[in-house]
Design an enzyme around this catalytic site. Structure first.
Site, PDB file in Angstrom:
ATOM      1  N   CYS A 103       0.823  -1.225   0.000  1.00 60.77           N
ATOM      2  CA  CYS A 103       0.000   0.000   0.000  1.00 60.77           C
ATOM      3  C   CYS A 103       0.852   1.268   0.000  1.00 60.77           C
ATOM      4  O   CYS A 103       0.357   2.345  -0.335  1.00 60.77           O
ATOM      5  CB  CYS A 103      -0.955  -0.003   1.181  1.00 60.77           C
ATOM      6  SG  CYS A 103      -2.044  -1.416   1.147  1.00 60.77           S
ATOM      7  N   HIS A 145      -3.331   7.008   2.338  1.00 63.98           N
ATOM      8  CA  HIS A 145      -3.726   5.696   1.829  1.00 63.98           C
ATOM      9  C   HIS A 145      -5.128   5.384   2.351  1.00 63.98           C
ATOM     10  O   HIS A 145      -5.443   5.650   3.510  1.00 63.98           O
ATOM     11  CB  HIS A 145      -2.723   4.649   2.317  1.00 63.98           C
ATOM     12  CG  HIS A 145      -3.166   3.248   2.091  1.00 63.98           C
ATOM     13  ND1 HIS A 145      -3.620   2.813   0.866  1.00 63.98           N
ATOM     14  CD2 HIS A 145      -3.240   2.173   2.922  1.00 63.98           C
ATOM     15  CE1 HIS A 145      -3.940   1.533   0.956  1.00 63.98           C
ATOM     16  NE2 HIS A 145      -3.734   1.125   2.195  1.00 63.98           N
ATOM     17  N   ASN A 171     -10.052  -0.269  -0.712  1.00 64.85           N
ATOM     18  CA  ASN A 171      -8.588  -0.276  -0.660  1.00 64.85           C
ATOM     19  C   ASN A 171      -8.047  -0.946  -1.922  1.00 64.85           C
ATOM     20  O   ASN A 171      -8.139  -2.164  -2.085  1.00 64.85           O
ATOM     21  CB  ASN A 171      -8.132  -1.033   0.602  1.00 64.85           C
ATOM     22  CG  ASN A 171      -6.617  -1.021   0.762  1.00 64.85           C
ATOM     23  OD1 ASN A 171      -5.887  -0.626  -0.147  1.00 64.85           O
ATOM     24  ND2 ASN A 171      -6.142  -1.458   1.909  1.00 64.85           N
TER      25      ASN A 171
HETATM   26  O1  UT7 Z   1      -3.668  -1.403   3.577  1.00 61.57           O
HETATM   27  C1  UT7 Z   1      -3.416  -2.259   4.621  1.00 61.57           C
HETATM   28  C2  UT7 Z   1      -4.406  -3.403   4.527  1.00 61.57           C
HETATM   29  N1  UT7 Z   1      -5.051  -3.775   5.735  1.00 61.57           N
HETATM   30  C3  UT7 Z   1      -5.677  -2.931   6.574  1.00 61.57           C
HETATM   31  O2  UT7 Z   1      -5.674  -1.754   6.448  1.00 61.57           O
HETATM   32  C4  UT7 Z   1      -6.453  -3.587   7.681  1.00 61.57           C
HETATM   33  C5  UT7 Z   1      -6.543  -2.735   8.893  1.00 61.57           C
HETATM   34  N2  UT7 Z   1      -7.526  -3.313   9.789  1.00 61.57           N
HETATM   35  C6  UT7 Z   1      -8.846  -3.070   9.656  1.00 61.57           C
HETATM   36  O3  UT7 Z   1      -9.265  -2.316   8.802  1.00 61.57           O
HETATM   37  C7  UT7 Z   1      -9.770  -3.689  10.670  1.00 61.57           C
HETATM   38  O4  UT7 Z   1      -9.020  -4.339  11.670  1.00 61.57           O
HETATM   39  C8  UT7 Z   1     -10.767  -4.709  10.040  1.00 61.57           C
HETATM   40  C9  UT7 Z   1     -11.784  -3.979   9.172  1.00 61.57           C
HETATM   41  C10 UT7 Z   1     -10.041  -5.762   9.215  1.00 61.57           C
HETATM   42  C11 UT7 Z   1     -11.539  -5.410  11.147  1.00 61.57           C
HETATM   43  O5  UT7 Z   1     -12.216  -4.441  11.956  1.00 61.57           O
HETATM   44  P1  UT7 Z   1     -12.066  -4.465  13.541  1.00 61.57           P
HETATM   45  O6  UT7 Z   1     -12.901  -3.394  14.041  1.00 61.57           O
HETATM   46  O7  UT7 Z   1     -10.601  -4.438  13.866  1.00 61.57           O
HETATM   47  O8  UT7 Z   1     -12.709  -5.866  13.876  1.00 61.57           O
HETATM   48  P2  UT7 Z   1     -12.063  -7.099  14.662  1.00 61.57           P
HETATM   49  O9  UT7 Z   1     -11.121  -7.834  13.781  1.00 61.57           O
HETATM   50  O10 UT7 Z   1     -11.610  -6.664  16.019  1.00 61.57           O
HETATM   51  O11 UT7 Z   1     -13.358  -7.966  14.856  1.00 61.57           O
HETATM   52  C12 UT7 Z   1     -14.473  -7.531  15.640  1.00 61.57           C
HETATM   53  C13 UT7 Z   1     -15.609  -8.530  15.420  1.00 61.57           C
HETATM   54  C14 UT7 Z   1     -15.167  -9.982  15.545  1.00 61.57           C
HETATM   55  O12 UT7 Z   1     -16.226 -10.704  16.142  1.00 61.57           O
HETATM   56  P3  UT7 Z   1     -16.187 -11.105  17.698  1.00 61.57           P
HETATM   57  O13 UT7 Z   1     -14.951 -11.916  17.864  1.00 61.57           O
HETATM   58  O14 UT7 Z   1     -16.138  -9.796  18.430  1.00 61.57           O
HETATM   59  O15 UT7 Z   1     -17.461 -11.851  17.881  1.00 61.57           O
HETATM   60  C15 UT7 Z   1     -14.989 -10.405  14.120  1.00 61.57           C
HETATM   61  O16 UT7 Z   1     -15.153 -11.792  13.950  1.00 61.57           O
HETATM   62  O17 UT7 Z   1     -16.126  -8.372  14.108  1.00 61.57           O
HETATM   63  C16 UT7 Z   1     -16.116  -9.643  13.444  1.00 61.57           C
HETATM   64  N3  UT7 Z   1     -15.896  -9.405  12.027  1.00 61.57           N
HETATM   65  C17 UT7 Z   1     -16.894  -9.194  11.173  1.00 61.57           C
HETATM   66  N4  UT7 Z   1     -18.210  -9.136  11.341  1.00 61.57           N
HETATM   67  C18 UT7 Z   1     -18.975  -8.877  10.271  1.00 61.57           C
HETATM   68  C19 UT7 Z   1     -14.716  -9.373  11.349  1.00 61.57           C
HETATM   69  N5  UT7 Z   1     -14.949  -9.119  10.063  1.00 61.57           N
HETATM   70  C20 UT7 Z   1     -16.279  -9.006   9.910  1.00 61.57           C
HETATM   71  C21 UT7 Z   1     -17.126  -8.756   8.832  1.00 61.57           C
HETATM   72  N6  UT7 Z   1     -18.459  -8.703   9.054  1.00 61.57           N
HETATM   73  N7  UT7 Z   1     -16.650  -8.571   7.587  1.00 61.57           N
END
Ligand code: UT7
Length: 333
Positions: free
Chosen positions: A116, A256, A286
């Protein structure tokens, strides 16, 4: 002492987004997610998907658009740099395919991999050939077909990424505009936080590697999130400070586009007002190396870039890599 080297300035900007839209509602049918969750946690409403064509198709469209906008010929190009993590193939470089497809017979061409951060890395690299006087015109393109390496059943990644490309033409400035300064970093100890393991020399493609999905992008979402906010704010402020500038001096901050919450938290740490920050993640998602030049191109079309504006481009990505470039905007087409 002021540098006597010419500054590299952006003289044309172009973007290409494929036509097909993949909405959050479409993704609800494939993985356990919801439009509401995706919008709230990422700010993304839809992304574009390129069907039946490789990354070089988008990069070539951008290159042709740059020539058209600047009114110059392919033979006028000295170097083509393509930042990508989704090259058409391992060999040859996608930049060579673009060079051939636009007929830039005098240009040399290579790919650059910084995920990225790829476009900012490539911009700074390309600018050196202008400042040194070695070249007159350098094309810098960021292009990624993320749908080629995204696991459609991994809800932590398939919601984030889209396909797209953007690019700029660099030439020596005659009006005091151009790249003022940059600060770039890498930390390979974070290699496991964001990776595509398969298909290289460590894990060559086999039936097993494909069965295990090693050809897909994987990430530690929360770790990358925190790292991105911290590093984007830190490197941006550091670069401003060493140029005796503050965030308030910026006319446009182009980060980004990884997650709306990352952008907002970075802007908040820097003390930026929302009008100073370019965001288009809602409809583009992204696109990895594509995000910054696509956002620049949209900002130009929206009249948010005027001659003399102070502009900062900042990105973070796999590697891990991060960096920032500070520019005085010129008169780009
Ligand atoms: O350019 C670099 C590329 N990567 C990035 O920029 C990624 C940076 N990270 C992020 O953008 C975020 O961490 C994510 C969008 C990937 C995830 O969001 P988050 O707020 O950090 O969620 P989390 O991973 O802490 O998950 C919270 C909850 C979990 O459920 P439980 O364990 O609390 O029951 C996940 O299983 O949200 C759940 N979850 C989802 N639910 C619905 C994770 N992905 C999804 C989804 N839909 N797509």
């Amino acid at each position: 002492m002021a540098s006597t080297q010419p500054r590299a300035t952006i003289t044309a900007v172009e973007r290409f987004l494929p036509e097909r839209i993949l909405s959050n509602k479409d993704l609800e049918k494939v993985v356990d997610t919801s439009d509401e969750w995706i919008r709230e946690r990422t700010g993304i409403a839809e992304r574009r998907i390129l069907d039946g064509e490789p990354t070089s198709y988008m990069a070539t469209k951008v290159a042709q658009g740059l020539l058209r906008r600047r009114g110059c010929h392919a033979d006028d190009i000295d170097l083509i740099l393509v930042a990508t993590i989704t090259p058409d193939m391992v060999l040859p470089a996608t930049a060579c395919l673009v060079q051939d497809q636009i007929g830039a017979s005098k240009a040399w061409a290579f790919d650059l991999l910084a995920a990225c951060s790829g476009f900012v890395y490539a911009l700074v690299t390309g600018a050196q050939f202008i400042s040194s006087g070695a070249h007159k015109r350098v094309m810098v393109i960021g292009a990624d077909k993320m749908s080629a390496i995204t696991d459609p059943h991994d809800r932590s990644t398939c919601i984030l990424f889209g396909d797209g490309a953007g690019g700029v033409l660099l030439e020596a400035a005659e009006d005091g505009s151009g790249l003022i300064d940059f600060e770039m970093h890498a930390d390979g100890s974070g290699r496991d936080d964001l990776h595509v393991r398969g298909g290289g020399s460590a894990y060559p493609a086999t039936h097993e590697s494909v069965d295990e999905g090693l050809h897909f992008i994987r990430q530690e979402g929360r770790t990358v999130f925190k790292f991105a906010v911290q590093r984007m704010a830190e490197v941006s402020l550091s670069l401003l400070q060493r140029n005796e500038l503050t965030a308030q001096d910026l006319d446009l901050f182009v980060p980004h586009q990884a997650n709306r919450r990352i952008i907002d938290a970075t802007a908040n740490r820097m003390g930026l007002a929302s009008e100073q920050v370019m965001t288009n993640i809602e409809h583009v998602a992204n696109t990895t190396a594509g995000t910054v030049p696509i956002a620049l191109s949209e900002a130009l079309d929206e009249g948010r870039l005027k001659p003399g504006n102070l502009v900062q481009l900042t990105a973070v990505g796999g590697g891990l890599t991060w960096g920032s470039a500070l520019l005085r905007w010129g008169n780009a087409a």
